[in-house]
Design a protein around this motif. Structure first.
Motif, mmCIF file in Angstrom:
data_model
loop_
_atom_site.group_PDB
_atom_site.id
_atom_site.type_symbol
_atom_site.label_atom_id
_atom_site.label_comp_id
_atom_site.label_asym_id
_atom_site.label_seq_id
_atom_site.Cartn_x
_atom_site.Cartn_y
_atom_site.Cartn_z
ATOM 1 N N LEU A 113 62.816 -17.806 17.396
ATOM 2 C CA LEU A 113 61.742 -18.767 17.147
ATOM 3 C C LEU A 113 62.079 -19.688 15.977
ATOM 4 O O LEU A 113 61.737 -20.882 16.001
ATOM 5 N N ARG A 114 62.769 -19.170 14.988
ATOM 6 C CA ARG A 114 63.189 -20.025 13.865
ATOM 7 C C ARG A 114 64.173 -21.094 14.324
ATOM 8 O O ARG A 114 64.130 -22.219 13.832
ATOM 9 N N ARG A 115 65.052 -20.733 15.246
ATOM 10 C CA ARG A 115 65.994 -21.737 15.783
ATOM 11 C C ARG A 115 65.230 -22.862 16.474
ATOM 12 O O ARG A 115 65.575 -24.036 16.327
ATOM 13 N N LEU A 116 64.201 -22.513 17.229
ATOM 14 C CA LEU A 116 63.381 -23.546 17.869
ATOM 15 C C LEU A 116 62.624 -24.366 16.829
ATOM 16 O O LEU A 116 62.601 -25.600 16.888
ATOM 17 N N ALA A 117 62.008 -23.696 15.884
ATOM 18 C CA ALA A 117 61.199 -24.386 14.874
ATOM 19 C C ALA A 117 62.046 -25.255 13.956
ATOM 20 O O ALA A 117 61.537 -26.217 13.372
ATOM 21 N N ALA A 118 63.331 -24.967 13.837
ATOM 22 C CA ALA A 118 64.217 -25.768 12.988
ATOM 23 C C ALA A 118 64.333 -27.202 13.508
ATOM 24 O O ALA A 118 64.730 -28.097 12.762
ATOM 25 N N ARG A 119 63.957 -27.427 14.748
ATOM 26 C CA ARG A 119 63.984 -28.773 15.319
ATOM 27 C C ARG A 119 62.831 -29.634 14.817
ATOM 28 O O ARG A 119 62.816 -30.836 15.052
ATOM 29 N N GLU A 123 56.100 -31.482 8.396
ATOM 30 C CA GLU A 123 54.800 -31.961 8.862
ATOM 31 C C GLU A 123 54.492 -31.422 10.255
ATOM 32 O O GLU A 123 53.364 -30.991 10.535
ATOM 33 N N GLN A 124 55.485 -31.381 11.114
ATOM 34 C CA GLN A 124 55.287 -30.844 12.465
ATOM 35 C C GLN A 124 55.017 -29.344 12.434
ATOM 36 O O GLN A 124 54.261 -28.834 13.253
ATOM 37 N N HIS A 125 55.621 -28.635 11.473
ATOM 38 C CA HIS A 125 55.331 -27.191 11.321
ATOM 39 C C HIS A 125 53.855 -26.993 11.044
ATOM 40 O O HIS A 125 53.211 -26.118 11.644
ATOM 41 N N ALA A 126 53.312 -27.788 10.127
ATOM 42 C CA ALA A 126 51.884 -27.688 9.790
ATOM 43 C C ALA A 126 51.023 -28.043 10.995
ATOM 44 O O ALA A 126 50.017 -27.373 11.272
ATOM 45 N N GLN A 127 51.414 -29.074 11.722
ATOM 46 C CA GLN A 127 50.669 -29.468 12.927
ATOM 47 C C GLN A 127 50.733 -28.363 13.975
ATOM 48 O O GLN A 127 49.723 -28.052 14.616
ATOM 49 N N LEU A 128 51.907 -27.782 14.146
ATOM 50 C CA LEU A 128 52.073 -26.710 15.131
ATOM 51 C C LEU A 128 51.190 -25.515 14.779
ATOM 52 O O LEU A 128 50.534 -24.945 15.651
ATOM 53 N N ALA A 129 51.160 -25.138 13.508
ATOM 54 C CA ALA A 129 50.314 -24.009 13.083
ATOM 55 C C ALA A 129 48.849 -24.306 13.376
ATOM 56 O O ALA A 129 48.123 -23.431 13.872
ATOM 57 N N ALA A 130 48.422 -25.520 13.101
ATOM 58 C CA ALA A 130 47.024 -25.886 13.363
ATOM 59 C C ALA A 130 46.727 -25.886 14.862
ATOM 60 O O ALA A 130 45.679 -25.389 15.298
ATOM 61 N N ILE A 131 47.622 -26.425 15.645
ATOM 62 C CA ILE A 131 47.423 -26.468 17.102
ATOM 63 C C ILE A 131 47.424 -25.057 17.684
ATOM 64 O O ILE A 131 46.545 -24.702 18.472
ATOM 65 N N ALA A 132 48.397 -24.257 17.280
ATOM 66 C CA ALA A 132 48.464 -22.882 17.794
ATOM 67 C C ALA A 132 47.205 -22.103 17.415
ATOM 68 O O ALA A 132 46.644 -21.372 18.240
ATOM 69 N N GLY A 133 46.738 -22.272 16.181
ATOM 70 C CA GLY A 133 45.518 -21.602 15.753
ATOM 71 C C GLY A 133 44.315 -22.023 16.571
ATOM 72 O O GLY A 133 43.482 -21.193 16.957
ATOM 73 N N ALA A 134 44.231 -23.325 16.863
ATOM 74 C CA ALA A 134 43.112 -23.835 17.665
ATOM 75 C C ALA A 134 43.152 -23.305 19.092
ATOM 76 O O ALA A 134 42.109 -23.061 19.705
ATOM 77 N N LEU A 135 44.349 -23.108 19.624
ATOM 78 C CA LEU A 135 44.472 -22.582 20.988
ATOM 79 C C LEU A 135 44.248 -21.076 21.049
ATOM 80 O O LEU A 135 43.597 -20.570 21.964
ATOM 81 N N LEU A 136 44.780 -20.354 20.078
ATOM 82 C CA LEU A 136 44.768 -18.893 20.123
ATOM 83 C C LEU A 136 43.459 -18.263 19.657
ATOM 84 O O LEU A 136 42.989 -17.296 20.258
ATOM 85 N N GLY A 137 42.886 -18.765 18.586
ATOM 86 C CA GLY A 137 41.697 -18.148 17.988
ATOM 87 C C GLY A 137 40.578 -17.855 18.972
ATOM 88 O O GLY A 137 40.083 -16.716 19.040
ATOM 89 N N PRO A 138 40.157 -18.834 19.756
ATOM 90 C CA PRO A 138 39.041 -18.590 20.681
ATOM 91 C C PRO A 138 39.366 -17.629 21.834
ATOM 92 O O PRO A 138 38.461 -17.152 22.510
ATOM 93 N N GLU A 139 40.638 -17.333 22.051
ATOM 94 C CA GLU A 139 41.018 -16.442 23.151
ATOM 95 C C GLU A 139 40.776 -14.975 22.852
ATOM 96 O O GLU A 139 40.711 -14.151 23.754
ATOM 97 N N ALA A 140 40.675 -14.609 21.587
ATOM 98 C CA ALA A 140 40.535 -13.204 21.192
ATOM 99 C C ALA A 140 39.083 -12.765 21.322
ATOM 100 O O ALA A 140 38.361 -12.642 20.351
ATOM 101 N N ARG A 141 38.670 -12.505 22.535
ATOM 102 C CA ARG A 141 37.270 -12.141 22.806
ATOM 103 C C ARG A 141 36.978 -10.666 22.568
ATOM 104 O O ARG A 141 35.852 -10.277 22.343
#
Length: 173
Positions: A113-119, A123-141
């Protein structure tokens, strides 16, 4: 949906497949076997003492498939089945060898995953964390959904887990 929205959705699907494939390949190579063995080791490492029924629900594997999986894990010397409290369900625990293999699988996952994220830029790391959090959080029912989503997680890397926080919020409703 506009064209940019359709493209974003399509790219999300492709990125999901890329990430899933990279992680599966890394974990499979680290474990030395494919299928759900690596996922099972990491899930048991994360929540020792759970039963085969719990593992089946987390991995979405049939009862016969789970029985085969647990048998393979015990034959490899990676898992021990504890004494049943209720006479039927026996808790699963990793052996020292199983801990070592699970740790190696997590290291391989992290590296891939670090090899992928190195691309990405910072700023994109921060955006990715925010996007992933927005997608994942509501799924944990519920608790099983939480375990399913985090079955390959490196818990130490994510001190403010959006999935766990989403699960806590779901319990407050």
């Amino acid at each position: 949906m506009n064209d940019s929205g359709a493209a974003a959705v399509n790219l999300l699907g492709a990125a999901g497949l890329l990430i899933s494939g990279v992680v599966r390949e890394a974990v499979t190579e680290a474990v030395g076997a494919g299928g759900a063995l690596g996922e099972a080791l990491i899930a048991i490492r994360d929540q020792p003492g759970r039963t085969a029924d719990w593992l089946a629900a987390v991995l979405r594997v049939s009862q016969p498939g789970t029985a085969h999986l647990v048998r393979r894990l015990t034959e490899q010397g990676w898992v021990e089945r504890g004494t049943a409290r209720d006479g039927r369900s026996r808790p699963l625990h990793l052996t020292a060898a199983g801990e070592a293999v699970a740790d190696e699988a997590l290291r391989a996952r992290r590296s891939a995953l670090r090899r992928l994220a190195a691309r990405l830029t910072s700023e994109q790391h921060a955006q990715l964390a925010a996007i992933a959090g927005a997608l994942l959080g509501p799924e944990a029912r519920d608790e099983r959904c939480l375990a399913r989503l985090c079955r390959l997680c490196d818990r130490d890397s994510c001190p403010h887990c959006p999935v766990h926080e989403g699960w806590q919020r779901a319990g407050e409703r």
